[in-house]
Design an enzyme around this catalytic site. Sequence first.
Site, PDB file in Angstrom:
ATOM      1  N   ARG A 155       0.781  -1.136  -0.050  1.00 28.22           N
ATOM      2  CA  ARG A 155       0.021  -0.032  -0.307  1.00 28.22           C
ATOM      3  C   ARG A 155       0.789   1.050  -0.011  1.00 28.22           C
ATOM      4  NH1 ARG A 155      -2.442  -3.409   3.928  1.00 28.22           N
ATOM      5  NH2 ARG A 155      -4.363  -3.897   3.450  1.00 28.22           N
ATOM      6  N   ILE A 156       1.622   1.197   0.733  1.00 32.80           N
ATOM      7  CA  ILE A 156       2.871   2.543   0.906  1.00 32.80           C
ATOM      8  C   ILE A 156       3.697   2.685  -0.120  1.00 32.80           C
ATOM      9  CG2 ILE A 156       4.522   3.757   2.405  1.00 32.80           C
ATOM     10  CD1 ILE A 156       3.011   2.147   4.913  1.00 32.80           C
ATOM     11  N   ARG A 177       8.806  -9.481  -3.911  1.00 36.72           N
ATOM     12  CA  ARG A 177       9.290 -10.825  -3.686  1.00 36.72           C
ATOM     13  C   ARG A 177       8.182 -11.743  -4.541  1.00 36.72           C
ATOM     14  NH1 ARG A 177      11.347 -10.178   1.920  1.00 36.72           N
ATOM     15  NH2 ARG A 177      13.166 -10.461   1.628  1.00 36.72           N
ATOM     16  N   ALA A 234      10.491   2.758   6.149  1.00 35.49           N
ATOM     17  CA  ALA A 234       9.918   1.309   6.444  1.00 35.49           C
ATOM     18  C   ALA A 234      10.349   1.057   7.978  1.00 35.49           C
ATOM     19  CB  ALA A 234      10.723   0.075   5.665  1.00 35.49           C
ATOM     20  N   ARG A 235      11.290   0.253   8.352  1.00 33.67           N
ATOM     21  CA  ARG A 235      11.824   0.196   9.728  1.00 33.67           C
ATOM     22  C   ARG A 235      13.469  -0.023   9.576  1.00 33.67           C
ATOM     23  NH1 ARG A 235       7.540   1.400  11.307  1.00 33.67           N
ATOM     24  NH2 ARG A 235       5.987   0.351  12.717  1.00 33.67           N
ATOM     25  N   GLU A 264      15.619   2.732  17.840  1.00 34.61           N
ATOM     26  CA  GLU A 264      14.965   3.962  18.144  1.00 34.61           C
ATOM     27  C   GLU A 264      14.591   4.268  19.652  1.00 34.61           C
ATOM     28  OE1 GLU A 264      11.369   4.532  15.971  1.00 34.61           O
ATOM     29  OE2 GLU A 264      12.328   4.270  14.227  1.00 34.61           O
ATOM     30  N   HIS A 282      11.044   9.705  13.077  1.00 26.88           N
ATOM     31  CA  HIS A 282       9.682   8.755  12.869  1.00 26.88           C
ATOM     32  C   HIS A 282       8.310   9.634  12.934  1.00 26.88           C
ATOM     33  CE1 HIS A 282       8.846   4.373  13.364  1.00 26.88           C
ATOM     34  NE2 HIS A 282       7.826   5.063  12.561  1.00 26.88           N
ATOM     35  N   GLY A 284       6.517   9.354  10.127  1.00 27.96           N
ATOM     36  CA  GLY A 284       5.572   8.988   9.207  1.00 27.96           C
ATOM     37  C   GLY A 284       3.980   9.089   9.333  1.00 27.96           C
TER      38      GLY A 284
END
Length: 315
Positions: A155-156, A177, A234-235, A264, A282, A284
């Site tokens: 989605r993002i 993938r 993302a992370r 974090e 962070h 987002g």
Amino acid sequence: MKKLLLTRRFPDATIAAARARYDVTLRDVAAGMTVAEANAALRDYDAILTTLGDDFSADAFAGDLRCQVLANFGVGYNHIDADAARAAGVAVSNTPDVVTDATADIGMTLILSTCRRAGEGERLVRADKWEGWAPTHMLGTHVTGKTVGIVGMGRIGQAVARRCHFGFDMPVIYFNRSTKPVDFPARQVDSLADLMGQADIIVVTVPGGGGNAHLIDANMLAQMKPRGIFINIARGDVVDEAALIAALETGQIAGAGLDVYAKEPQVPDAFRALENVVLLPHLGTAALEIREAMGQMALDNIIAWDEGRPLPQAV
């Protein structure tokens, strides 16, 4: 009345909605829960509204647990061992969809800020070191028309790609993938290495943890163009931070924009020392409307569990 733990101070609307229905305990602490605190909470509460930084790893699910649902405030849930939760009889949900546009907007913020050296420029002005306009002063990268490579076309990833294609006339390529058709002009490439080598700007949007840990390592960064720009929304654990620091320090790539970090709120000093990195804390989903929507979605999953219905956003 069932006992509900809120592990942080969530938006006022979320707290009020929770208190209207449950016996709420508010853990008004900035730091996330340790694994011992998480285990104690699972023993003491019927439901928990949790978020990034709370350590619900496997050890948290040991023993006789009272809790039956963990509603995660956020789409990413790599701080929760979902398999261990399932084995312990604890349902887990997250908050997809509502975070998509806000996170994609931060992706675009980082693309523009990094390419056009906005952070560096603001620091120059604030330090009163700007000597005036000059033809070759602070030349950055022109964004319009550059090829963007999306790592993870969920989605993002698709929301970022749409903004790039329709807003900035950028050719879009992506690595996923599995085969992932999209309804706008974009080309799926066969491998991550292909993507890293072909794109001018890389944007990472895959989930954190598991097989994605250090997906972007020294070898992948070495595939990038010398003028390449790397963006991570993302992370933090998706990227080998030491390898990224080395690539930036040596000029192997031109710059990076980061909204997430491996540990974090700790940010490596080496990142702060570099001018060619834009660092955000962070942000987002950090818009009031989005955070309120996330809180309501998390509560809706708890209410569904309470009423014996399937969790709408079960993971």
